[in-house]
Motif scaffolding. Structure first.
Motif, PDB file in Angstrom:
ATOM      1  N   SER A 168       0.880  -1.232   0.122  1.00 29.60           N
ATOM      2  CA  SER A 168       0.031   0.104  -0.048  1.00 29.60           C
ATOM      3  C   SER A 168       0.884   1.231  -0.163  1.00 29.60           C
ATOM      4  O   SER A 168       0.834   2.178  -0.557  1.00 29.60           O
ATOM      5  CB  SER A 168      -1.041  -0.007   1.227  1.00 29.60           C
ATOM      6  N   TYR A 172      -0.087   3.701  -2.924  1.00 31.06           N
ATOM      7  CA  TYR A 172      -0.765   4.949  -2.427  1.00 31.06           C
ATOM      8  C   TYR A 172       0.197   6.149  -2.186  1.00 31.06           C
ATOM      9  O   TYR A 172      -0.178   7.267  -1.870  1.00 31.06           O
ATOM     10  CB  TYR A 172      -1.870   4.745  -1.501  1.00 31.06           C
ATOM     11  N   LEU A 176      -0.847   3.203   5.780  1.00 28.94           N
ATOM     12  CA  LEU A 176      -2.175   2.808   6.364  1.00 28.94           C
ATOM     13  C   LEU A 176      -2.094   2.785   7.747  1.00 28.94           C
ATOM     14  O   LEU A 176      -3.251   2.625   8.340  1.00 28.94           O
ATOM     15  CB  LEU A 176      -2.577   1.393   5.749  1.00 28.94           C
ATOM     16  N   GLN A 233     -12.400  -2.520  -0.191  1.00 30.03           N
ATOM     17  CA  GLN A 233     -11.595  -1.617   0.453  1.00 30.03           C
ATOM     18  C   GLN A 233     -10.651  -0.964  -0.457  1.00 30.03           C
ATOM     19  O   GLN A 233     -10.083   0.011  -0.158  1.00 30.03           O
ATOM     20  CB  GLN A 233     -10.692  -2.789   1.381  1.00 30.03           C
ATOM     21  N   ARG A 236     -12.001   2.369  -1.726  1.00 31.00           N
ATOM     22  CA  ARG A 236     -11.742   3.220  -0.374  1.00 31.00           C
ATOM     23  C   ARG A 236     -10.609   3.767  -0.796  1.00 31.00           C
ATOM     24  O   ARG A 236     -10.471   5.110  -0.542  1.00 31.00           O
ATOM     25  CB  ARG A 236     -12.229   2.600   0.789  1.00 31.00           C
ATOM     26  N   CYS A 237      -9.505   3.271  -0.801  1.00 26.05           N
ATOM     27  CA  CYS A 237      -8.055   3.555  -0.782  1.00 26.05           C
ATOM     28  C   CYS A 237      -7.955   4.519  -2.113  1.00 26.05           C
ATOM     29  O   CYS A 237      -7.324   5.515  -2.169  1.00 26.05           O
ATOM     30  CB  CYS A 237      -7.095   2.392  -0.888  1.00 26.05           C
ATOM     31  N   ASN A 240      -9.752   7.748  -2.019  1.00 25.63           N
ATOM     32  CA  ASN A 240      -8.895   8.816  -1.109  1.00 25.63           C
ATOM     33  C   ASN A 240      -7.926   9.223  -1.708  1.00 25.63           C
ATOM     34  O   ASN A 240      -7.693  10.836  -1.735  1.00 25.63           O
ATOM     35  CB  ASN A 240      -8.529   7.782   0.052  1.00 25.63           C
TER      36      ASN A 240
END
Ligand code: HEM
Ligand code: 2DC
Length: 469
Positions: A168, A172, A176, A233, A236-237, A240
């Motif tokens: 992640s 991203y 997290l 999920q 959502r990431c 964002n």
């Protein structure tokens, strides 16, 4: 004289009967051992049909070379129908994992630059190094709290979190927070969904998901629920990051992560980006964490080897003053250990391709369009391929003997694992930090074997003890 396709030995005449026998042998969980058994019975090539799944199986590195040379411009693996059925059912796009043909190639070329090119390592390394440091700090805290100056545990859940945090952070460009004591329950749910998704896939390799769906089978319902959890999920990431990107006025100099880079590049549609980012996020958890767990297990079983690796890491640290990217160039034995782990405990039991042209393997003619599988687990344990295969010897990968088509844990060629660079870097950095901080020991004598749940997993919990140095 070349022998015809129909003379390849094996059981391929009655798929339903073979499926019944397969089920009786608990084949769903023993696929890797059944493949070893079949190579022992039929020799280095056999043909097989289980349910509706038909393939030719090979084991020799030189035959793998022939296969991959015939994979064509658009290499195609076995179609995992459970995965495509879910996407069709929910009307979600295929990402690079499930696409084929020109659509696959055009997406893959763009993703390669952002995900697997060596140039990206300078962006990935600092992010992954941070996660590695946090993992070690977390273990120190656990040891302190135990009051016994050691921590004995099944590390798999901790490793799942480490792997998800690592992948992640790269995707991203932000954390997290999974190395903290209280984590987002949604993230934990995501992790559980991935495990369930893999587990429910394996029966559907042999029984068509469309049939299971019609009869409302539990395995199909569980599979759908698992993918729903994964997509929710990931959505959502992704949302964002998308929101942040639109609010940002000026571009910052900091590396923004794979997702933001792809969005700014504007070469793939948003739907294509979402599909592949979701696959990368889901593909990045169980694979690396289990490989690391097996590696710690092997190092616990071989204390002298563990000290050798520690010495190599210490020397690399001293020579580079801790410049992590430099360090990664000076740890050949650590890299050998990871190759050795994937030889004995591969994530993927086999590699497969539909041949793009007619080929000859073991003197049998194989027509274009045949599904050919290289038995990766069987090859890794074959004494004709590896000297003393039962021994864990990272140094075998340093010797100058040829490793021609022997190190295939991540697959081969343009269709190889897209997450390979992330996986390798994440695992190397993990081992560096662990070796610098802890001694790994194993409690009693417990033999752990593999079980097939689409990927190969340990068949029982691996309990390890970590002691500060
Ligand atoms: C494909 C192994 C980690 C994402 C594959 C394949 C293998 C593999 C064998 C099929 C390659 C082929 O057919 O030639 C592994 C192993 C891993 C690992 C052993 C870790 C130890 C990861 C990670 C990610 C990932 C961390 C995501 C960040 C993917 C994707 C594909 C793939 C997206 C499909 C690529 C395509 O079809 O173009 N992996 N993998 N994997 N893997 Fe991995
Ligand atoms: C399983 O007979 C055994 O990397 C089957 O990160 C043949 C087969 C086909 C495809 C393989 C699969 C096996 C094992 C798991 C693999 C998968 C391709 C990609 C996947 C190797 C060997 C994996 C674990 C990906 C998963 C990505 C995620 C989004 C589901």
């Amino acid at each position: 004289i070349v022998r015809p396709f129909n003379e390849i030995p094996g059981l391929w005449k009655n798929g339903v009967f073979n499926l019944y026998n397969f089920w009786k042998m608990d084949g769903f969980r023993n696929l890797h051992r059944i493949m070893v058994h079949n190579f022992n019975t039929f020799g280095p090539i056999y043909r097989e049909k289980i349910g509706y799944y038909e393939s030719v199986n090979i084991i020799k590195p030189e035959d793998a070379a022939i296969l991959f040379k015939a994979e064509g411009h658009y290499p195609k693996r076995l179609k995992v129908e459970a995965w495509t059925s879910y996407r069709d059912y929910r009307n979600r796009k295929y990402g690079v994992l499930l696409k084929n043909g020109e659509d696959w190639r055009s997406n893959r070329v763009i993703l390669n630059k952002e995900v697997i090119s060596l140039k990206m390592l300078e962006n990935f390394v600092p992010l992954l190094d941070d996660v590695g440091q946090d993992f070690v700090a977390r273990v120190h805290k656990k040891i302190e709290r135990s009051g016994q100056n050691k921590w004995t545990t099944d590390l798999s859940q901790e490793l799942f979190k480490y792997a998800l945090e690592s992948v992640s952070s790269v995707l991203y460009g932000e954390r997290l927070g999974l190395m903290l004591d209280y984590i987002d329950p949604e993230a934990q749910h995501f992790i559980d969904c991935i495990t369930l998704m893999f587990k429910t896939t394996s029966p559907m390799l042999y029984i068509p998901p469309s049939l299971l769906r019609q009869v409302g089978a539990k395995v199909w319902l569980d599979h759908v629920a698992a993918w729903d959890g994964i997509f929710n999920q990931a959505d959502r990431c992704i949302q964002n990051i998308y929101r942040q990107l639109r609010q940002e006025t000026e571009a910052s100099k900091k590396y923004p992560g794979v997702l933001a880079s792809l969005l700014m590049l504007d070469k793939l549609s948003i739907e294509d980006i979402k599909a592949s980012i979701t696959e990368l996020m889901a593909g990045g958890v169980d694979t690396t964490s289990i490989t690391l767990l097996w590696t710690l297990y092997e190092l616990a079983r071989h204390p002298n080897l563990q000290e050798e690796l520690r010495a190599e890491v210490a020397a690399a640290r001293a020579a580079t003053q801790g410049d992590m990217q430099e360090m990664l160039r000076r740890i050949p034995l650590v890299k050998g250990a990871l190759k050795e782990t994937l030889r004995l405990h591969p994530v993927a039991v086999s590699l497969q391709r539909y041949t793009a042209e007619d080929i000859i393997i073991q003197n049998y003619h194989i027509p274009a369009g045949t599904l050919v599988q290289l038995g990766l687990y069987a090859m890794g344990r074959d004494p004709k391929v590896f000297f003393r295969p039962e021994q864990y010897q990272p140094a075998r990968w340093l010797r100058s003997e040829t490793h021609y088509f022997k190190s295939l844990g991540f697959g081969f060629g343009p269709r190889q694992c897209l997450g390979r660079r992330i996986a390798e870097t994440e695992m190397q950095i993990f081992l560096i930090h662990m070796l610098e901080n802890f001694r790994v020991e194993k409690e009693r004598h417990v033999e752990v074997q593999s079980t097939f749940e689409l990927i190969l997993l340990p068949d029982k919990p691996i309990i390890l003890t970590l002691k500060p140095l």
